[in-house]
Design an enzyme around this catalytic site. Structure first.
Site, PDB file in Angstrom:
ATOM      1  N   HIS A 168       0.798  -1.263   0.054  1.00 15.77           N
ATOM      2  CA  HIS A 168      -0.068   0.184   0.165  1.00 15.77           C
ATOM      3  C   HIS A 168       0.753   1.292  -0.058  1.00 15.77           C
ATOM      4  O   HIS A 168       0.661   2.168  -0.962  1.00 15.77           O
ATOM      5  CB  HIS A 168      -0.897   0.024   1.285  1.00 15.77           C
ATOM      6  CG  HIS A 168      -1.968  -1.081   1.436  1.00 15.77           C
ATOM      7  ND1 HIS A 168      -3.282  -1.002   1.459  1.00 15.77           N
ATOM      8  CD2 HIS A 168      -1.820  -2.347   1.198  1.00 15.77           C
ATOM      9  CE1 HIS A 168      -3.981  -2.062   1.448  1.00 15.77           C
ATOM     10  NE2 HIS A 168      -3.019  -3.169   1.227  1.00 15.77           N
TER      11      HIS A 168
ATOM     12  N   HIS B  28       5.154 -14.374  -7.872  1.00 17.24           N
ATOM     13  CA  HIS B  28       3.857 -14.613  -7.211  1.00 17.24           C
ATOM     14  C   HIS B  28       2.633 -13.891  -8.081  1.00 17.24           C
ATOM     15  O   HIS B  28       1.698 -13.874  -7.751  1.00 17.24           O
ATOM     16  CB  HIS B  28       3.704 -14.296  -5.663  1.00 17.24           C
ATOM     17  CG  HIS B  28       3.820 -13.054  -5.349  1.00 17.24           C
ATOM     18  ND1 HIS B  28       4.744 -12.008  -6.176  1.00 17.24           N
ATOM     19  CD2 HIS B  28       2.909 -12.269  -4.503  1.00 17.24           C
ATOM     20  CE1 HIS B  28       4.285 -10.750  -5.279  1.00 17.24           C
ATOM     21  NE2 HIS B  28       3.470 -10.836  -4.591  1.00 17.24           N
TER      22      HIS B  28
ATOM     23  N   TRP C 133       0.421  -7.430  -8.083  1.00 15.92           N
ATOM     24  CA  TRP C 133       0.095  -6.386  -9.320  1.00 15.92           C
ATOM     25  C   TRP C 133       1.496  -5.538  -9.519  1.00 15.92           C
ATOM     26  O   TRP C 133       1.656  -5.189 -10.634  1.00 15.92           O
ATOM     27  CB  TRP C 133      -1.037  -5.439  -8.966  1.00 15.92           C
ATOM     28  CG  TRP C 133      -1.494  -4.887 -10.325  1.00 15.92           C
ATOM     29  CD1 TRP C 133      -1.619  -3.444 -10.411  1.00 15.92           C
ATOM     30  CD2 TRP C 133      -1.860  -5.237 -11.596  1.00 15.92           C
ATOM     31  NE1 TRP C 133      -1.794  -3.024 -11.520  1.00 15.92           N
ATOM     32  CE2 TRP C 133      -1.898  -4.234 -12.291  1.00 15.92           C
ATOM     33  CE3 TRP C 133      -1.830  -6.568 -12.255  1.00 15.92           C
ATOM     34  CZ2 TRP C 133      -2.259  -4.267 -13.810  1.00 15.92           C
ATOM     35  CZ3 TRP C 133      -1.972  -6.591 -13.588  1.00 15.92           C
ATOM     36  CH2 TRP C 133      -2.234  -5.405 -14.433  1.00 15.92           C
TER      37      TRP C 133
ATOM     38  N   SER D  30       4.382  -6.202  -8.938  1.00 16.61           N
ATOM     39  CA  SER D  30       5.319  -6.993  -9.910  1.00 16.61           C
ATOM     40  C   SER D  30       5.164  -7.174 -11.092  1.00 16.61           C
ATOM     41  O   SER D  30       5.969  -7.241 -12.114  1.00 16.61           O
ATOM     42  CB  SER D  30       5.890  -8.455  -8.960  1.00 16.61           C
ATOM     43  OG  SER D  30       6.259  -8.010  -7.601  1.00 16.61           O
TER      44      SER D  30
ATOM     45  N   GLN E 133      -3.510 -12.428  -7.426  1.00 11.65           N
ATOM     46  CA  GLN E 133      -2.359 -12.860  -8.266  1.00 11.65           C
ATOM     47  C   GLN E 133      -2.743 -13.963  -9.254  1.00 11.65           C
ATOM     48  O   GLN E 133      -2.279 -14.097 -10.380  1.00 11.65           O
ATOM     49  CB  GLN E 133      -1.481 -13.538  -7.229  1.00 11.65           C
ATOM     50  CG  GLN E 133      -0.960 -12.388  -6.248  1.00 11.65           C
ATOM     51  CD  GLN E 133      -0.265 -12.922  -4.800  1.00 11.65           C
ATOM     52  OE1 GLN E 133      -0.148 -14.416  -4.962  1.00 11.65           O
ATOM     53  NE2 GLN E 133      -0.217 -12.241  -4.042  1.00 11.65           N
TER      54      GLN E 133
HETATM   55  N1  UDP Z   1       9.970  -5.549  -3.868  1.00 15.49           N
HETATM   56  C1  UDP Z   1      11.424  -5.205  -3.683  1.00 15.49           C
HETATM   57  N2  UDP Z   1      12.301  -6.057  -3.517  1.00 15.49           N
HETATM   58  C2  UDP Z   1      12.388  -7.553  -3.308  1.00 15.49           C
HETATM   59  C3  UDP Z   1      10.719  -7.972  -3.399  1.00 15.49           C
HETATM   60  C4  UDP Z   1       9.868  -7.010  -3.623  1.00 15.49           C
HETATM   61  O1  UDP Z   1      11.461  -4.093  -4.205  1.00 15.49           O
HETATM   62  O2  UDP Z   1      13.204  -8.165  -2.784  1.00 15.49           O
HETATM   63  C5  UDP Z   1       9.056  -4.629  -4.363  1.00 15.49           C
HETATM   64  C6  UDP Z   1       8.480  -4.949  -5.710  1.00 15.49           C
HETATM   65  O3  UDP Z   1       9.186  -4.190  -6.524  1.00 15.49           O
HETATM   66  C7  UDP Z   1       7.109  -4.639  -5.745  1.00 15.49           C
HETATM   67  C8  UDP Z   1       6.529  -4.667  -4.150  1.00 15.49           C
HETATM   68  O4  UDP Z   1       7.762  -4.978  -3.595  1.00 15.49           O
HETATM   69  O5  UDP Z   1       6.965  -3.050  -5.867  1.00 15.49           O
HETATM   70  C9  UDP Z   1       5.623  -6.108  -3.994  1.00 15.49           C
HETATM   71  O6  UDP Z   1       4.663  -5.729  -4.555  1.00 15.49           O
HETATM   72  P1  UDP Z   1       3.612  -6.719  -5.144  1.00 15.49           P
HETATM   73  O7  UDP Z   1       2.206  -6.055  -5.731  1.00 15.49           O
HETATM   74  O8  UDP Z   1       4.424  -7.443  -6.360  1.00 15.49           O
HETATM   75  O9  UDP Z   1       3.369  -7.865  -4.178  1.00 15.49           O
HETATM   76  P2  UDP Z   1       2.832  -7.794  -2.604  1.00 15.49           P
HETATM   77  O10 UDP Z   1       4.052  -7.714  -1.846  1.00 15.49           O
HETATM   78  O11 UDP Z   1       1.817  -6.809  -2.425  1.00 15.49           O
HETATM   79  O12 UDP Z   1       2.279  -9.185  -2.551  1.00 15.49           O
END
Ligand code: UDP
Length: 482
Positions: free
Chosen positions: A22, A360, A363, A365, A385
């Site tokens: 968020h 995974h 959104w 990613s 996802q």
């Molecule tokens: N992310 C990152 N480094 C990591 C893992 C994740 O910067 O080692 C960031 C990624 O770039 C993305 C966010 O964390 O912006 C993950 O958001 P996403 O919506 O993909 O998944 P969520 O964590 O909400 O399940």
């Protein structure tokens, strides 16, 4: 247009639920607003010490004092969530509404007293009461929807009971939403399935749809060219404004670190040197976002699938999951493998040695990989996802599917993983996926470039707020500096 003195910069407050998924996109949006000459306050409850962790991670915005950013300013303001002893999610939400409404009202009042009336309230999912507050105070509000337009449509149609969804008695029902492919029960956002294990999450997400008519619009982290049919259709039902990919906008200030705030407080590991040592298109990047990731029972198969494929891998595993790896695995992998706790994901995806992303399909990613032109191996776990995976594989044609999310009670074997990895990294299928991915990279860059669809929608939004901003978004996508 003349630059206004700082003390009268139009003030926008962004209120975030206290979680990685968020805060990061709201911060990206905040930086765009600030770069355009607005005063931006990003506020959130200080749950589990999140405030301190963010300040550690994002050195560009280190205090509650406004930091100059482009033509405007940006600051954080965290407040105590007063949630000691609350462990039930529903109770936390109720408590947050009570405390949050009070804090936000105070902030708005103080800002007005300082001669800086708040012109808009933007908020993340799970806190729909911001729309009520905005309405009662006469301040326009808009949620930032950080999922696809397709997922938005699924929730919208479910909430308004416009099409049949699977039920307890008919769990296998396919879902046909307008302007979308038929979704199998395991392809609808899994929180909408009667067998979902997270009914509290379903209620929290759906609550935003109860209040939609109190918002001036819904800002969306997607772009017209990516989901044109469903965006066109949904625009007739409610005022959605696709303005993404947010991280592709550039600002006057070159700072990439803060777009990757690690709310969990993990230090970002430097992967560049290791990636530099690998040949072009030879590495698979593996990450399951900020959540729990794969089931522990999946660890061995994933590890050996990676190892047996012969492809080099960069794998994000955070400390509580460190025991995911089989004994002696890292020694066997040697120089072929690197494990990190947190990466600068955008930097990794932009690196020429990265051939594909085992993801995974969160959104953020999804948008990041599409905007980087990197094909995917889809390993969705839950929620939207699974819908993102459907689109990545069957609609955008940039990936292969490994898992079906919560519905997969089975373990994905090392052989399946090895086969998919080989297919996605070399040979004709890999070339086809890469070609498609590069098309989306170009489309994403064009959307945020000056005169692009997202850029124009963003300007339209500011226009509707009747906010006079001194600067213009420097959105030459090539710079990629937000
Ligand atoms: N992310 C990152 N480094 C990591 C893992 C994740 O910067 O080692 C960031 C990624 O770039 C993305 C966010 O964390 O912006 C993950 O958001 P996403 O919506 O993909 O998944 P969520 O964590 O909400 O399940």
């Amino acid at each position: 247009m003349e630059t206004q003195p700082c003390n009268v910069l139009p003030h926008v407050i962004l209120l975030s639920f206290p979680a990685q998924g968020h805060i990061s996109p709201l911060l990206r949006l905040g930086k765009i607003f600030a770069s355009k000459g607005m005063m931006v306050t990003l506020t959130a409850p200080n749950k589990d010490g999140i405030a301190e962790k963010i300040r550690i991670s994002d050195k560009t915005i280190s205090s509650e004092e406004p930091t100059s950013y482009g033509d405007g300013k940006i600051r954080f303001e965290f407040f105590a969530d007063e949630a000691q002893g609350i462990t039930v999610p529903e109770q936390y939400m109720e408590n947050l509404e009570r405390i949050g409404k009070r804090k936000l009202t105070e902030m708005i009042r103080e800002s007005a007293e300082q001669g800086r009336p708040v012109c808009c309230l933007i908020y993340s999912c799970f806190i729909p009461w911001v729309a009520d507050l905005g309405e009662s105070l006469g301040i326009p509000s808009a949620p930032l929807w950080v999922q696809s337009a397709a997922s938005f449509s699924a929730y919208y149609h479910y909430h308004h009971k416009l099409v049949p969804f699977p039920t307890e008695s008919e769990p296998e029902l396919d879902v046909q939403l307008p302007c979308m492919p038929v979704l199998k029960p395991y392809e609808i956002p899994s929180f909408l399935h009667p067998q979902s294990q997270f009914p509290a999450l379903t209620d929290s997400i759906l609550s935003i749809f109860k209040n939609l008519n109190k918002n001036c619009c819904v800002l969306m982290e997607s772009f017209q060219e990516l989901e044109s049919e469903v965006i066109n259709y949904m625009s007739k039902l409610c005022p959605i404004k696709p303005i993404g990919p947010l991280f592709l906008y550039s600002t006057n200030i070159a700072s990439t670190s803060s777009a990757n705030v690690s709310v969990n407080g993990y230090i970002t590991d430097d992967c560049k040197e290791w990636l530099d040592s690998k040949p072009a298109n030879s590495v698979v990047y593996v990450s399951f976002g900020s959540g729990d990731g794969v089931k522990p029972e999946q660890g061995d198969e994933l590890a050996y699938g990676l190892l047996n494929s012969g492809v080099s891998f960069l794998w994000v595993i955070r400390p509580p999951k460190s025991d995911l790896l089989p004994k002696g695995f890292l020694e066997k992998a040697g120089e072929k493998g690197k494990i990190v706790q947190w990466s600068n994901q955008k930097q990794v995806l932009d690196h020429p040695s990265v051939a594909c992303f085992l993801t995974h399909c969160g959104w953020n990613s999804t948008m990041e990989t599409l905007s980087s032109g990197v094909p995917v191996l889809c390993f969705p776990i839950m929620g939207e996802q699974v819908t993102d995976a459907k689109y990545l594989v069957d609609e955008f044609r940039v990936g292969l599917r490994l898992s079906r999310g919560d519905f997969d009670k089975t373990i994905i074997t090392r052989d399946e993983i090895e086969k998919c990895l080989r297919e996605a990294t070399a040979g004709p299928k890999a070339a086809e996926l890469k070609q498609n991915a590069m098309k989306y990279k170009k489309a994403a860059e064009d959307a945020v470039a000056e005169g692009g669809s997202s850029h124009l929608t963003l300007l339209e939004f500011l226009d509707e707020l009747k906010v006079e901003v001194p600067g213009e978004v420097k959105s030459t996508a090539k710079e990629n500096t937000v």
